[in-house]
Design a protein around this motif. Structure first.
Motif, PDB file in Angstrom:
ATOM      1  N   ALA A 137       8.317  12.345  -0.610  1.00  0.00           N
ATOM      2  CA  ALA A 137       7.086  11.602  -0.877  1.00  0.00           C
ATOM      3  C   ALA A 137       6.926  10.425   0.080  1.00  0.00           C
ATOM      4  O   ALA A 137       5.812  10.065   0.458  1.00  0.00           O
ATOM      5  N   ASP A 138       8.042   9.833   0.489  1.00  0.00           N
ATOM      6  CA  ASP A 138       8.007   8.699   1.410  1.00  0.00           C
ATOM      7  C   ASP A 138       7.340   9.105   2.723  1.00  0.00           C
ATOM      8  O   ASP A 138       6.361   8.511   3.172  1.00  0.00           O
ATOM      9  N   ARG A 139       7.847  10.160   3.334  1.00  0.00           N
ATOM     10  CA  ARG A 139       7.289  10.610   4.619  1.00  0.00           C
ATOM     11  C   ARG A 139       5.859  11.105   4.479  1.00  0.00           C
ATOM     12  O   ARG A 139       5.026  10.859   5.340  1.00  0.00           O
ATOM     13  N   ASN A 143       0.831  -1.210   0.000  1.00  0.00           N
ATOM     14  CA  ASN A 143       0.000   0.000   0.000  1.00  0.00           C
ATOM     15  C   ASN A 143       0.861   1.254   0.000  1.00  0.00           C
ATOM     16  O   ASN A 143       0.637   2.191  -0.758  1.00  0.00           O
ATOM     17  N   HIS A 144       1.832   1.258   0.914  1.00  0.00           N
ATOM     18  CA  HIS A 144       2.682   2.441   1.072  1.00  0.00           C
ATOM     19  C   HIS A 144       3.483   2.712  -0.201  1.00  0.00           C
ATOM     20  O   HIS A 144       3.597   3.861  -0.640  1.00  0.00           O
ATOM     21  N   SER A 145       4.019   1.666  -0.815  1.00  0.00           N
ATOM     22  CA  SER A 145       4.851   1.866  -2.003  1.00  0.00           C
ATOM     23  C   SER A 145       4.041   2.463  -3.147  1.00  0.00           C
ATOM     24  O   SER A 145       4.511   3.363  -3.851  1.00  0.00           O
ATOM     25  N   LEU A 153       9.794   1.489  -5.885  1.00  0.00           N
ATOM     26  CA  LEU A 153      10.645   0.381  -5.425  1.00  0.00           C
ATOM     27  C   LEU A 153      11.466   0.708  -4.181  1.00  0.00           C
ATOM     28  O   LEU A 153      12.255  -0.122  -3.734  1.00  0.00           O
ATOM     29  N   HIS A 154      11.290   1.906  -3.589  1.00  0.00           N
ATOM     30  CA  HIS A 154      12.224   2.339  -2.546  1.00  0.00           C
ATOM     31  C   HIS A 154      12.251   1.436  -1.315  1.00  0.00           C
ATOM     32  O   HIS A 154      13.239   1.383  -0.605  1.00  0.00           O
ATOM     33  N   ASP A 155      11.158   0.696  -1.044  1.00  0.00           N
ATOM     34  CA  ASP A 155      11.111  -0.162   0.147  1.00  0.00           C
ATOM     35  C   ASP A 155      11.133  -1.646  -0.202  1.00  0.00           C
ATOM     36  O   ASP A 155      10.806  -2.491   0.639  1.00  0.00           O
ATOM     37  N   LEU A 156      11.540  -1.954  -1.425  1.00  0.00           N
ATOM     38  CA  LEU A 156      11.444  -3.323  -1.932  1.00  0.00           C
ATOM     39  C   LEU A 156      12.193  -4.340  -1.074  1.00  0.00           C
ATOM     40  O   LEU A 156      11.802  -5.500  -0.986  1.00  0.00           O
TER      41      LEU A 156
END
Ligand code: NI
Length: 431
Positions: A171-173, A63-65, A99-102
């Motif tokens: 964008a992540d935060r 969801n977050h990604s 893909l940052h949290d892959l």
């Protein structure tokens, strides 16, 4: 048409409770979402053990990604055509966001600590290794996987691209604060993202905020501050974390002692041996881990079985404020009292500390250097946020640390009433 420019015939949309819709037009993005490595993120919760405190917090890294991707997509719509923005970087930004949290594993916080792993390392391995994700990125061009990895790793040459994905207002935060607030149900964590997106501007090598958006950014900083203490560092969540880590420690210890498990730790062996390859890593998601915990609840070893029952049934440790640096004498006395009554203090007496810095500007040479948020003033000057905002100045650079001592109060209470140790333990814990 080149693969990188291919569009789906019809836009695909994902219904999303935070951003309403996530829009996908690029074939590359659609193909990445469909890979097994990306789908695995459905089986890793965004907030680890937080669901044991806030029962709504079952949302996943999947969801977050998607959410981070969507925010970057919207920022770039606003950047298109602006002087400092090179739109050739668009697909790179979207892929890096998605893909940052892959590389996050199950309950990453505890796993990384116990087994000395680093999810960022695994993100890189998945992007560059022999995977479906790598195959798709290579079709864009052979250098593309390395570029995506560099953006996520913050080493990419165009720092403007990096700052979209990782900075103090990225964008992540912006996604996780809102998403975690939504799923936990707390009333902190909300801020006017639409407004922030409208006032973001690319200026040279960074994303800055038009001065008129300062109050929206203040709200964002405060919501981050609140979320850390009310949700992320919640002591009950940390209690579950403590038990989880101790299960992993115990299982590793038993394995090293050649203990004969009734339920063999097959999926964990390379973790215990400190030799985890990508394939093993990807196989161990949270559903697998929780399955093992249920099985180990029936082990002969009383420590691992007790800890697994506690985790599965949410019978967590209680806690008191405790600073071992200031209370060394009490700590040592408790340690030996616990040992005397048969509660192994290595597993049943645990100090845990948390700390956070809500906002910080750049101070060269310090350990965790952070890039500041800059405001774009009407005369085109850049001003560091805490110089303009009294609210942000008040919390800048203030690190707060919280120490707690975790222990099974039920075990202590079950000691015989005439036990001197019991009376003394309770006396220290209540003082
Ligand atoms: Ni993230």
């Amino acid at each position: 048409m080149a693969y990188k420019d291919e569009k789906l015939d019809e836009e695909k949309v994902f219904k999303d409770p935070v951003h309403r819709y996530v829009h996908v037009r690029d074939q590359v993005i659609w193909d990445l979402i469909g890979t097994p490595e990306f789908q695995r993120l459905r089986r890793v919760r965004q907030l680890g053990t937080t669901y044991l405190t806030f029962h709504g917090a079952e949302h996943s890294r999947f969801n977050h990604s998607l959410g981070v991707y969507e925010i970057v997509r919207r920022i770039l719509l606003n950047f298109e055509g602006r002087p400092d923005w090179n739109n050739d970087e668009r697909l790179l930004c979207l892929c890096a966001a998605l893909l940052h949290d892959l590389g996050h594993g199950p309950f990453s916080h505890s796993f990384e600590k116990v087994f000395k792993l680093d999810h960022e390392d695994f993100t890189k391995k998945i992007i560059l290794g022999d995977t479906h994700v790598n195959e798709i990125l290579k079709r864009v061009d052979l250098e593309f996987p390395q570029k995506v990895a560099d953006v996520i790793n913050k080493t990419y040459e165009d720092k403007l691209v990096v700052s979209l994905i990782s900075s103090q207002i990225d964008a992540d935060r912006m996604d996780y604060l809102q998403r975690d607030a939504y799923f936990t149900g707390v009333s902190y964590g909300h801020f006017d993202m639409e407004r922030i997106l409208r006032v973001m501007r690319p200026v040279e090598d960074q994303v800055v905020i038009k001065e008129s958006g300062m109050h929206a950014v203040e709200d964002y900083i405060m919501s981050r501050y609140q979320m850390y203490w009310q949700v992320y560092f919640h002591p009950v969540t940390r209690s579950a974390e403590v038990i989880l880590s101790k299960i992993l420690h115990r299982a590793k210890h038993l394995y090293e002692q050649n203990y004969k498990f009734d339920f063999e730790p097959t999926h964990f062996i390379s973790f215990f041996e400190g030799d985890v390859n990508l394939e093993d890593y990807l196989r161990l998601d949270e559903s697998v881990v929780l399955f093992y915990f249920q099985m180990w609840a029936d082990e002969k070893d009383s420590i691992i079985s007790d800890l697994c029952v506690r985790f599965t049934n949410r019978q967590l440790f209680k806690y008191v404020e405790f600073n071992p640096n200031l209370q060394m004498k009490e700590w040592m006395e408790l340690y030996s009292l616990f040992r005397d009554v048969g509660m192994d203090p290595e597993y049943y007496l645990v100090v845990d500390s948390s700390s956070d810095l809500p906002y910080d500007f750049y101070r060269p040479g310090e350990e965790e250097e952070r890039l500041p948020i800059h405001l774009l003033m009407p005369n085109q000057d850049l001003r560091e946020l805490s110089r303009e905002s009294d609210i942000v100045e008040a919390i800048s650079g203030k690190k707060r640390t919280d120490h707690k001592l975790y222990f099974p109060l039920d075990f202590v209470e079950a000691l015989p009433d005439d036990s001197e140790a019991k009376a003394r333990i309770l006396e220290i814990l209540n003082s």
